[in-house]
Structures are given as C-alpha cells and as structure tokens.
Enzyme design. Structure first.
Site, PDB file in Angstrom:
ATOM      1  N   ASP A 110       0.851  -1.195   0.000  1.00  0.00           N
ATOM      2  CA  ASP A 110       0.000   0.000   0.000  1.00  0.00           C
ATOM      3  C   ASP A 110       0.883   1.240   0.000  1.00  0.00           C
ATOM      4  O   ASP A 110       2.113   1.138  -0.120  1.00  0.00           O
ATOM      5  CB  ASP A 110      -0.977  -0.018   1.193  1.00  0.00           C
ATOM      6  CG  ASP A 110      -2.301   0.647   0.831  1.00  0.00           C
ATOM      7  OD1 ASP A 110      -2.289   1.829   0.460  1.00  0.00           O
ATOM      8  OD2 ASP A 110      -3.355  -0.020   0.918  1.00  0.00           O
ATOM      9  N   HIS A 138      -2.926   3.303  -4.435  1.00  0.00           N
ATOM     10  CA  HIS A 138      -2.341   2.703  -3.225  1.00  0.00           C
ATOM     11  C   HIS A 138      -0.978   2.081  -3.521  1.00  0.00           C
ATOM     12  O   HIS A 138      -0.633   1.013  -3.023  1.00  0.00           O
ATOM     13  CB  HIS A 138      -3.296   1.663  -2.612  1.00  0.00           C
ATOM     14  CG  HIS A 138      -4.483   2.284  -1.941  1.00  0.00           C
ATOM     15  ND1 HIS A 138      -4.382   3.017  -0.775  1.00  0.00           N
ATOM     16  CD2 HIS A 138      -5.793   2.302  -2.265  1.00  0.00           C
ATOM     17  CE1 HIS A 138      -5.586   3.450  -0.415  1.00  0.00           C
ATOM     18  NE2 HIS A 138      -6.464   3.047  -1.313  1.00  0.00           N
ATOM     19  N   GLU A 184      -9.910   2.910  -4.889  1.00  0.00           N
ATOM     20  CA  GLU A 184      -9.516   4.251  -4.467  1.00  0.00           C
ATOM     21  C   GLU A 184      -8.316   4.796  -5.248  1.00  0.00           C
ATOM     22  O   GLU A 184      -7.304   5.198  -4.675  1.00  0.00           O
ATOM     23  CB  GLU A 184      -9.189   4.250  -2.973  1.00  0.00           C
ATOM     24  CG  GLU A 184     -10.368   3.843  -2.125  1.00  0.00           C
ATOM     25  CD  GLU A 184     -10.071   3.880  -0.642  1.00  0.00           C
ATOM     26  OE1 GLU A 184     -10.949   4.289   0.116  1.00  0.00           O
ATOM     27  OE2 GLU A 184      -8.950   3.487  -0.234  1.00  0.00           O
TER      28      GLU A 184
HETATM   29  C1  ACM Z   1     -10.956  -0.384   0.644  1.00  0.00           C
HETATM   30  O1  ACM Z   1     -11.426  -0.325   1.774  1.00  0.00           O
HETATM   31  N1  ACM Z   1     -10.285   0.644   0.161  1.00  0.00           N
HETATM   32  C2  ACM Z   1     -11.116  -1.558  -0.210  1.00  0.00           C
END
Ligand code: ACM
Ligand code: ZN
Length: 721
Positions: free
Chosen positions: A388, A451, A515
């Site tokens: 991440d 991410h 995201e």
């Molecule tokens: C997430 O909670 N961004 C999958």
C-alpha cells in the site's frame, strides 16, 4: 527509559501534533472522500489541567506518547481508568495507579506484558473489570488496600504472580475465573488471619486453596458457531465419557487431521493417553457427501465418527468437536459429550478475513496465531494486504529495493512510532504450509493502479509524474497512480506477479483496484503519455485506460493459472471474464452485485456496513471516535445476508463468499487485531457458513459466549461487554 509522571493532563498535549488528514474509512459512495479532506484535529479535544481522565487522554498516552515506558498516575486525580485505556501497550514496564482510583475498565491493561513488579490498588478501588490485566505476565504481586470487586479473567494468564495480598476481612466479590491460566499453587494469598476461612470458601479466592474446577457442560443446542445445518441430540442415550476413550483412528490421507484430533483430546478433554482399549475417535473420508466441505459427526457412548468428503471437511468436523468440548466454557476440559448427530456443510465457498500488515506490521508468527483462531470458525482464507502507500511488505527477489526502501517508516498519522518489517518469500511459503494444515488458503494482494506510493517511492518511473515521492505517513487516498502508458509498469507487475504466483499456491491473487485517487483516475488526465495512449487506442475516458491496464495484468495472471480478484469500483464498466470482485463500499453492494450478474462474475460480499471489522464495535470504543469511523455493531455484522436478498440463481452462479476486513491504520498491536475481529468475525463466519433458517442473532449471542470466554481464558482479546 522515558518516564511519564503525569502531573497534569495538560502536558499530554505538548506533543506537536499536526492536523491529520486521515483516512476515514467510512467507505460510502459520498461520505468518506469528503470527510477525509476536512482533516480532523485531535487537539480539539484539549483538556483543562486536572480534569478527569477520559478515553482520549489514555488514547494519547497509549498511541501517541510512544516513547514513554513508565506510567505513574500517583499524582493525578484520575479516578477512572477507562476500558481499553492502555490495551496491549507492550512497551510499558512500570505502572503506578492513582491514589484515588475508583475503577479500572475492562481490558484496560490487557497484555501489557512488560509491566513488572507489584501493583498496589488503593483502598478506594471499587472494581477491576473483566480482563483488565489479562496477560500481564510480568506482574509479580497484587496488593488490594480495600474491598475491590474483581471481574472475569481480570488477572488471567498473569503467570509471574507470586503473591496476592488483601486487607479486606470480608472477601471481595471475585469471578471464579479471575486468575485462570495461572498455577495458583505457586502464588501466596495473604489475607487477614481471621478471614482465611472465608476466603477459602469464596468464589474466585477458593482457587488459591486447591483446585475447584467447575464442570464443563455440553448442551449442543446452545453451542456451536457457525451453527451446523442439522443437529440431533439424543438426550435419552448414554453419553461419551472422555476418560474411557482410547485414542484416534484415521487413514493415512488424514494424518494431519489425526494430529488435530489428538491435540483436541489432550487439550480439551480429560482423556488419558495411556488407555489401551475403549471408544475411539474415528476419522474417515466419505465420497458420498456432495459438497467438498461437507461432514457428518456422530457421538455415541461407543465412540465418535467424523466423516468428510475431503480432509478439509473432516477438519471442520473436528473444529465442531472442539467447540462441543469447550461446552459452556466454564472450564478448560470436557468430561463427557451427549449422543448426537450432525450433518453440516457451508453455504458459501470462501469465508475470508483480510489483514493489513502494511499500515501496522504484523509479526510473522502472529499471522500463524491468527490463522489458528480463524480456523475455529471454519474460515478458509486469509487475505494478506501486502502492499500500500505506507509500505511494501513482501520480498520480491527481482526488486530488493522494495523492502530495502519501503518497509520501514516512522509514523502512522498521529502515532509517531517506527513501523518496520516485511515477510521473506521463505516465510510466506512456511505460512502457506502452516495455514494448509488448518485448511486456510493464503490470498496475496498487491495494489494497482492506486495505493502504490511505496512502489513509486522505490521506482518513480512507475507513476505518471515520474517524480520521487516519500512513503506516505498518513492514511487516506493518494493521487499517485501507476501510469498505464509506461512499459516499465507492465514489466514490473509481470515480475512481481510471477514471483507471487510461485510463492502463494492459492488459486487467487488480489489486484486491489480501489480508491485510485480523488477524483478517481484523475492523475491520468494530466499525463501526456496517458493522453497519447488514449488517443492511440481511441479512448475518450480514463476508465478505458483502467480497463486497458487491468486487461493486460489479468491476462498475465491468468497465464500463471491464477484467478484475479479486485475491489469493485463503479469506474469499472465491465468485469473481465473469470475475475472475482469484492463488494465493499457502504451503500453500493447492490450496484456491485448487478455488475457481477451482468458480467457473469463471481462476487465476494464485504460491505462496509457489515464487514469492516476495523470499525469500532461500540460508540467511543477502539479505534476511538476521533478516527471518524462509523460504528459496526456485532448485530450489524451478524445481520449480513450474503445473498443480499437476491434469488437462488445469484447464490448459485455469482456468490463466492464473504470477507471481513481488518485495515490497520488504527490497529497497532496483534491483540487489537483480535479485539477488532472477535466476536464479529464469528458472526461473519456464521453468515458465510450457515443457512438463513438456522440463524438467529439472539441464539448466536448465547452460542458465542463460551467461545469468547475460551479465547479470553487463553489470553486472546475479544470485544465483549
Ligand atoms: C478499501 O477499503 N479501500 C477496499
Ligand atoms: Zn500516465
């Protein structure tokens, strides 16, 4: 050694805390992005000098003042140490309680296993709540100046205790299990001479004078999570007496399950290994069962037979047997089991929990421990979020930079701690082997296109901007994306996925996909290379670039024999054939389901409103309110309908399973992973395993209690009131 002699609560706020733009995991369609950008200050909770302690103060002491190892509250006027105050704060080595102490909340010092020496409770102390000092194994003495009520498991597993001193003439109320997990023959109980007899006969205290194990009762109708498909109890028939049992019989293919059965007999029952003849526990494969995870379990006075279609199914039968042995949970060992017959199989194929060793690293051996607990509830997948913005946690031989440069940082939002660590490929292979003995597969996750700050930090060429970026120290969403027009992106991902596919034999690899910036995929609009690619391919929108990137990566993964998984986002206009998507955003489950049905895809149900176990379970509970997460109650998790009200065609063709997430922005110890997970994970396991007709929240609360008690007895944190 840094000493935290807290003379005024005001000085807690002298730590330079900046406004934190935190990742607010209220992952709904609208809310979280907007809330996250506001930023939340924990300074706004600033307190006046001398004001009573509250959860926020202790949260600061626990998570923000990370250099402090001594907590001396003797000069404060604190009277209440709230629940979870210093939960699993392993660095604490010394504790002095406030002189006007009234109460200590449940799990306040859970697993504070560095605190040594004697602890004096002032005469004003009215109560020490459940599991307050569970696992404080360096404590050597307790001294109660008054009459303090002592809750369940309050000092369980404090194995270093050698002396407990009380001045009360009338024995204070003490839970009978308050000192469980300790050899009390090694602990001296010192009480007023005239009160000795009273202590000898008083619940809790009597255990210091000899063994007083309460009988463990097995009433199968009121036990077992997840609830089996069919259960018949033959009350009029003779029970199986464990003292008569002679051992376990199993064919060679079930040698692993035989070992598990023998462990259960030794750990959970009064079975004695030396017996030559008597009833046996028989394990067998039974191919007449139709579901790979289906098993039957029969108990009579002549023995126990567990048959399963596969070794995994036999293992589930054993997990059921172990819960029957836990019984009503009042003591460690089962004496007898009633005659019964169980037929069982799961409703969904994958029951998964996801952990996040990126935001806070999870030590390798703790992953193993977590697998053991998951398996008790028939979870069969551990999803490892390995990559991440805040770190890269898996060794990739081709790119040693990833762990050299991106697995060690200082800080997670306002927590100024050093967070470092990664898993070697050898460790992951060992984990996979270990997990397979519990019939748990390990699903690795990397992220794309968002991410990915940790990877971009090591290889700026991966991003559109091609500029060096620091590792991210806060939660939230980054606009740094992998550039779909950059050839090195594909080379990099191919190499990473090839190594992952080799290390993790599970049929699935998770690609992330969530995201990707705010607005989603926005970074690609400003990138000349992306624009050129769009023009070349005749694309008009960024989601087409997303699809282009995913198509290429998915092709690679499928060529490696793997099924790709990803978090579903509305920006995905199609789901590629053979992929699995996760419905996760609060309020968007139906949208994700519709997309899965339209695209004939499999879907994992992980809706935020039921399955985000990193959210607090009660108001004001860990992680505290300041993180802005919504409460997800035990009941809410239990009420997950994996079919989401759809018909049996959806269940048959699309529904793959359920997943619970434990994102770790705010979870900074292994004990807190357990605290967040359980008992909600047990509720989720039942949602994923049991058919709706066999489920009832009210009955679940009864059935889960002995299991939660069993975990606390073994020193594992569970969130119970
Ligand atoms: C997430 O909670 N961004 C999958
Ligand atoms: Zn680009």
């Amino acid at each position: 050694m840094a000493t935290m002699s807290v003379t005024s609560w005001a000085n807690l706020w002298q730590t330079p805390l900046q406004l934190i733009n935190k990742r607010n995991r209220l992952n709904s369609l609208f809310s979280w992005r907007r809330v996250a950008s506001k930023g939340v200050s924990i300074l706004c909770a600033c307190l006046l000098v001398g004001q009573m302690a509250n959860a926020q103060n202790f949260r600061t002491l626990r998570d923000v003042k990370v250099d402090e190892t001594v907590l001396d509250l003797s000069k404060t006027n604190c009277t209440v140490i709230p629940r979870n105050a210093m939960h699993s704060c392993h660095r604490l080595i010394s504790l002095v309680l406030p002189t006007k102490l009234d109460s200590i909340g449940s799990q306040a010092f859970f697993a504070c296993d560095g605190i040594g020496g004697e602890l004096s409770f002032p005469a004003t102390t009215r109560v020490v709540e459940a599991s307050a000092f569970n696992g404080c194994r360096q404590l050597t003495g307790l001294n109660f100046g008054g009459s303090t009520r002592i809750g369940a498991f309050a000092f369980a597993n404090c194995r270093g205790l050698r002396e407990v001193r009380l001045s009360a003439v009338i024995p204070p109320v003490c839970a009978d299990n308050a000192f469980d997990g300790i050899d009390l023959s090694r602990v001296k109980l010192i009480v007023p001479t005239q009160a000795k007899k009273a202590y000898r006969n008083a619940l809790g205290w009597r255990n210091f004078f000899g063994h007083h194990e309460t009988k463990n009762v097995c009433d199968p109708e009121h036990l077992l999570v997840p609830r089996p498909l069919k259960l018949e109890v033959y009350k009029s028939k003779l029970a199986l007496q464990w003292k008569d049992v002679a051992g376990v019989e199993a064919p060679q293919e079930l040698s692993n399950e035989k070992m598990q059965a023998e462990r259960i007999l030794c750990e959970r029952t009064v079975y004695k290994k030396s017996r030559k003849a008597g009833p046996m526990v028989h394990l067998a494969l039974d191919k007449s069962l139709t579901n790979d995870e289906a098993y039957t379990l029969q108990v009579t006075d002549k023995g126990i037979t567990i048959k399963g279609r596969t070794p995994a199914a036999v293992f589930y039968g054993l997990m059921t047997l172990e819960q029957l042995c836990i019984g009503n949970g009042v003591s460690a060992r089962s004496v007898k089991l009633p005659s019964l017959y169980i037929v069982d199989q799961p409703r969904t194929a994958i029951r998964e929990l996801m952990v996040d060793p990126v935001r806070h690293f999870i030590p390798f051996n703790d992953l193993k421990g977590f697998i053991v607990e998951m398996a008790r509830y028939k979870f069969n997948a551990l999803h490892l979020h390995l990559v991440d913005d805040q770190g890269w946690r898996i060794e990739i031989k081709k790119y040693p930079e990833l762990i050299e440069k991106a697995s060690d940082r200082v800080g997670m939002d306002d927590m100024p701690e050093r967070i470092r660590g990664y898993y070697t490929q050898d460790q992951m292979r060992e984990l996979v082997r270990f997990a397979s003995t519990y019939h748990v597969m390990v699903i690795p996750e990397i992220e794309l296109p968002g991410h990915e700050v940790a990877a971009v930090h090591c290889f700026p060429q991966l991003s559109c901007a091609k500029k060096p970026v620091p590792i991210r120290l806060t939660c939230g969403v980054s606009n740094e994306l992998l550039c779909p027009a950059e050839p090195f992106v594909y080379e990099f991902l191919d190499n990473v996925l090839t190594e992952l596919a080799d290390v993790f034999p599970a049929p699935y690899v998770h690609l992330g996909g969530d995201e990707a910036g705010q607005p989603p995929l926005g970074a690609w609009s400003d990138c000349a290379a992306c624009k050129a690619l769009k023009q070349k391919e005749g694309y008009t929108e960024n989601w087409q670039l997303q699809q282009y990137l995913f198509d290429r990566v998915i092709n690679k993964l499928q060529s490696l024999g793997k099924t790709p998984m990803y978090w579903y986002e509305q920006e995905f206009k199609t789901i590629q054939p053979g992929c699995v998507v996760y419905a996760w955003r609060h309020g968007l489950t139906k949208t994700a389901i519709d997309a899965a049905v339209r695209n004939k895809a499999k879907i994992m149900l992980c809706p935020g409103e039921h399955c985000y176990l990193d959210y607090p379970q009660q108001r004001g509970d860990m992680p505290e309110k300041n993180w802005g997460m919504p409460v997800t109650t035990l009941e809410q998790t239990y009420r997950l309908d994996p079919a989401w009200g759809q018909d049996i065609v959806f269940v048959r063709d699309n529904l793959l399973g359920v997943s619970g997430t434990l994102w770790s922005e705010c979870i900074n110890s292994t004990e807190r992973i357990y605290y967040q997970a359980f008992p909600r994970a047990a509720a989720l396991a039942e949602a994923g395993w049991s058919v709706p007709e066999r489920r009832s929240y009210k009955e679940f609360l009864t059935r889960v209690r002995p299991l939660a008690d069993d975990m606390l007895r073994r020193g594992i944190a569970v969130n119970v009131r």
